[in-house]
Design a protein around this motif. Structure first.
Motif: not given
Length: 270
Positions: A135-136, A171-175, A180-182, A203-204
């Motif tokens: 997406i990004m 890894d850093s590629g997370i929405c 926030e949930i994690v 969530l995305h």
């Protein structure tokens, strides 16, 4: 069979023998390129168009450019019908953004729009909506926030894929919404969080929308958005309306065959 998950982790794909690969872009590329798919899942989606137009007409649209994100359009004519309805209302069709993980669907869509005047040409974006990196890496966020999300059974197709696993070591590629949930659920113990594919999709969509955005979805399931607590934290289920399935989907030989229904869901961003 191992495959790379949208979250950037390796997972084991549990394949049901004989089940279609609805969660595989290559499956759709082949169907679209060879003419095996006619483009209209469940039904033509006229009810969805009516719902989208009704929602937009109650909104202030000072620019005359409603922003609609069409999820997984494939080769459906739904987007074109919606754009035609925009034109009749004096709205700009380039506010409609079609996003699909099938490169063939995107290629065909772009080809159809190539001859149109810029203000009326719909946008086509190639991205896997289960992957925040995907997406990004596109210009999808450039069009946000969207007023309406249009979903004609794409949630159904996404639901066939495996849940995604996230942890503090992901890894850093997370929405940001997923992160926030994690962070809220880790408590320092490294516990993993499992998100169903529809929950992950919801969530995305959060960073691409705003309070009051409407998600209008057609599904064959009576419970597509039920029992998904992380989805419910951001999306309120407004209504679930049954529509008789098109004729031919029930057996005429059965004496007491019950009526088959499809369902239009309307969710609103909190």
């Amino acid at each position: 069979m191992a495959s790379s998950s949208p979250a950037g982790r390796t997972r084991t794909k549990k394949k049901i023998t004989g089940a279609p690969d609805y969660d595989d872009a290559a499956f759709w590329d082949t169907k679209f390129a060879t003419g095996q798919d006619v483009g209209e899942w469940l039904n033509s989606g006229e009810g969805l168009i009516e719902a989208v137009l009704s929602d937009l007409e109650r909104r202030p649209l000072p620019s005359g450019r409603p922003r609609v994100l069409h999820l997984g359009p494939g080769i459906s004519k739904l987007g074109t019908k919606l754009r035609d309805a925009f034109v009749r209302r004096g709205w700009m069709g380039n506010g409609i953004v079609n996003v699909d993980f099938s490169s063939e669907a995107v290629r065909l869509g772009q080809e159809l729009e190539s001859g149109r005047e810029a203000t009326q040409a719909m946008h086509w974006v190639s991205a896997d909506l289960r992957s925040w990196d995907d997406i990004m890496s596109t210009n999808l966020s450039h069009f946000a926030p969207f007023d309406v999300i249009l979903d004609k059974s794409t949630s159904d197709a996404i639901a066939t894929s495996e849940p995604q696993i996230f942890s503090s070591s992901s890894d850093s590629g997370i929405c940001p919404t997923v992160r926030e949930i994690v962070d809220q659920n880790q408590n320092g113990d490294g516990k993993e969080i499992s998100l169903s594919p529809v929950e992950l999709l919801s969530l995305h969509l959060v960073p691409l929308t705003q309070k009051g955005t409407t998600w209008i979805a057609l599904s064959y399931s009576t419970s597509r958005f039920d029992n998904l607590p992380h989805l419910a934290a951001h999306w309120r289920l407004v209504s679930r309306t049954g529509l008789p399935a098109p004729s031919g989907e029930t057996s005429s030989s059965a004496a007491h065959t019950p009526q088959v229904f499809h369902w239009i869901y309307i969710l609103q961003r909190k």
